[in-house]
Enzyme design. Structure first.
Site, short mmCIF file in Angstrom:
data_model
loop_
_atom_site.label_atom_id
_atom_site.label_comp_id
_atom_site.label_asym_id
_atom_site.label_seq_id
_atom_site.Cartn_x
_atom_site.Cartn_y
_atom_site.Cartn_z
N GLY A 134 0.77 -1.23 0.04
CA GLY A 134 0.07 0.16 -0.03
C GLY A 134 0.90 1.23 -0.07
O GLY A 134 2.19 1.25 0.22
N CYS A 135 0.27 2.38 -0.28
CA CYS A 135 0.91 3.44 -0.23
C CYS A 135 1.54 4.10 1.13
O CYS A 135 2.60 4.57 1.19
CB CYS A 135 0.05 4.65 -0.85
SG CYS A 135 -1.40 5.13 -0.24
N PHE A 136 0.64 3.96 1.98
CA PHE A 136 1.30 4.41 3.54
C PHE A 136 2.30 3.37 4.01
O PHE A 136 3.32 4.03 4.38
CB PHE A 136 0.00 4.26 4.40
CG PHE A 136 -0.88 5.58 4.34
CD1 PHE A 136 -0.44 6.77 4.63
CD2 PHE A 136 -2.37 5.42 3.95
CE1 PHE A 136 -1.41 7.72 4.33
CE2 PHE A 136 -3.06 6.38 3.88
CZ PHE A 136 -2.75 7.56 3.83
N THR A 174 4.41 1.77 2.11
CA THR A 174 5.85 2.22 1.35
C THR A 174 6.51 3.40 2.10
O THR A 174 7.68 3.19 2.10
CB THR A 174 5.30 2.32 -0.19
OG1 THR A 174 4.74 1.27 -0.65
CG2 THR A 174 6.35 2.75 -0.76
N ALA A 175 5.73 4.30 2.13
CA ALA A 175 6.13 5.69 2.62
C ALA A 175 6.70 5.49 4.18
O ALA A 175 7.59 6.09 4.36
CB ALA A 175 5.28 6.75 2.57
#
EC number: 1.2.1.38
Length: 357
Positions: A159-161, A163-164
């Site tokens: 997911g994007c969260f 990853t960051a």
């Protein structure tokens, strides 16, 4: 859309944001080519009717996803589908020797039971029993799972969260430089993270000139972050994660707080740690001490920009990370995984330069 075998990619869920970004990236790719477009709601319609802003050679018709047809026309499939759908299609594709990159959460957990607990709504309508497939799926964070991705048949893109959040955090967990408890992640993202289907909270009148937290306790990405963090740390990690919706279209900024085990470590020391870990990973930039990432610096690129600061009063480590939620946080990372699976350099066909301002 005919191409040489070994380079052919099917994009399923082609008209959603993840599918659109994947197609945009592959249209400029020197080795991988889109040869099949799939989607239930858009099936039977010409691409130019659906997405005139992204022209494709020969204006193909979107097909209802058919495993036999996909296997006939593609070597790889990128599944950009709502949670609970990829797990129904992926096994059929794998049986037909189509290698799969799934952009949904269906295979991110090694434990099927944990997925069922986290994705309760989706699970109640399914009779999933693919325990072994969940164990075999590789978590698609290329900077940490590159060799496994290269030989995988099924990759679950993060997911994007996660990853960051994970990119700046994992090096410090791996080297035992921070305490494993008391970790806090504060993250902010734009409205495109909610997908292309209309939702009230993403309407302009609702989201403009406002910022709001959501999923404050128990957000689905919390346990996803904890899973890889625990694996890398070698012991269970439990952390606090709170996302916020901010009035912009794309971009994600995560700030991670932890406590250093050695109070003598400086921001310069911690920056050196990140630079050493990511020195051979071109999609990661580590900023000098005192320079902090902005979402505009990564817009439309597959870059993650990281920075570190230390509050020496309390040995608090502050990690910052910016990504484009639709590129490094989704489709770009998926293409990065495809590159590795195809034996190509991870950045093939992708720009690492932002569009500024």
């Amino acid at each position: 859309m005919s191409q040489v075998r070994g380079s052919r990619v099917a994009v399923i869920g082609a008209t959603g944001y993840g599918g659109l970004q994947t197609i945009r990236l592959l249209e400029d790719h020197p080795h991988l080519h889109v040869t099949y477009l799939g989607g239930e709601r858009s099936a039977g319609r010409r691409w130019s009717e659906l997405c005139p802003f992204l022209p494709i050679l020969d204006d193909p018709e979107v097909q209802s996803p058919d495993p036999d047809k996909i296997a006939e026309f593609a070597d790889y499939a990128v599944l950009s589908l709502p949670n609970g759908l990829a797990c129904q299609l992926a096994p059929q594709l794998l049986k037909r020797n189509v290698r799969v990159v799934d952009l949904s959460a269906d295979f991110r957990y090694r434990s099927l039971e944990q997925w069922k607990q986290v994705y309760v709504h989706e699970a109640q309508n399914l009779n999933r029993d693919d325990v072994q497939l969940c164990r075999e799926a590789v978590y698609g964070l290329p900077e940490w799972k590159g060799p496994e991705i290269a030989v995988a048949n099924l990759v679950a893109a993060p997911g994007c969260f996660p990853t960051a959040s994970l990119l700046p955090l994992l090096p410090f967990l791996k080297q035992g430089l921070i305490e494993n408890d008391g970790l806090i992640i504060d993250a902010k993202t734009g409205t495109s993270g909610g997908g292309r289907v209309a939702k009230e909270q993403f309407l302009l009148a609702e989201a403009s000139e406002s910022i709001m937290p959501y999923g404050v306790v128990g957000h689905r990405h919390t346990s996803e972050i904890e899973q890889l963090a625990s694996e890398v740390a070698g012991q269970p990690i439990e952390l606090q994660f709170t996302p916020h919706l901010v009035p912009m279209v794309r971009g994600l900024l995560a700030t991670v707080y932890g406590r250093l085990r050695d109070p003598g470590l400086t921001a310069e020391d911690c920056t050196t740690v990140l630079k050493a870990v990511y020195r051979h990973h071109p999609c990661i930039d580590v900023l000098p001490v005192g320079t902090y990432p902005a979402t505009k610096w990564v817009k439309y690129s597959n870059k993650a920009v990281l920075s570190v600061q230390v509050d020496n009063r309390n040995s608090r480590l502050v990690l910052m990370s910016a990504v484009d939620n639709l590129i490094k946080g989704q489709a770009g990372q998926g293409v990065q995984c495809l590159n590795l699976m195809a034996g190509l350099p991870p950045t093939t066909g992708m720009s690492l330069l932002t569009f500024y301002p």
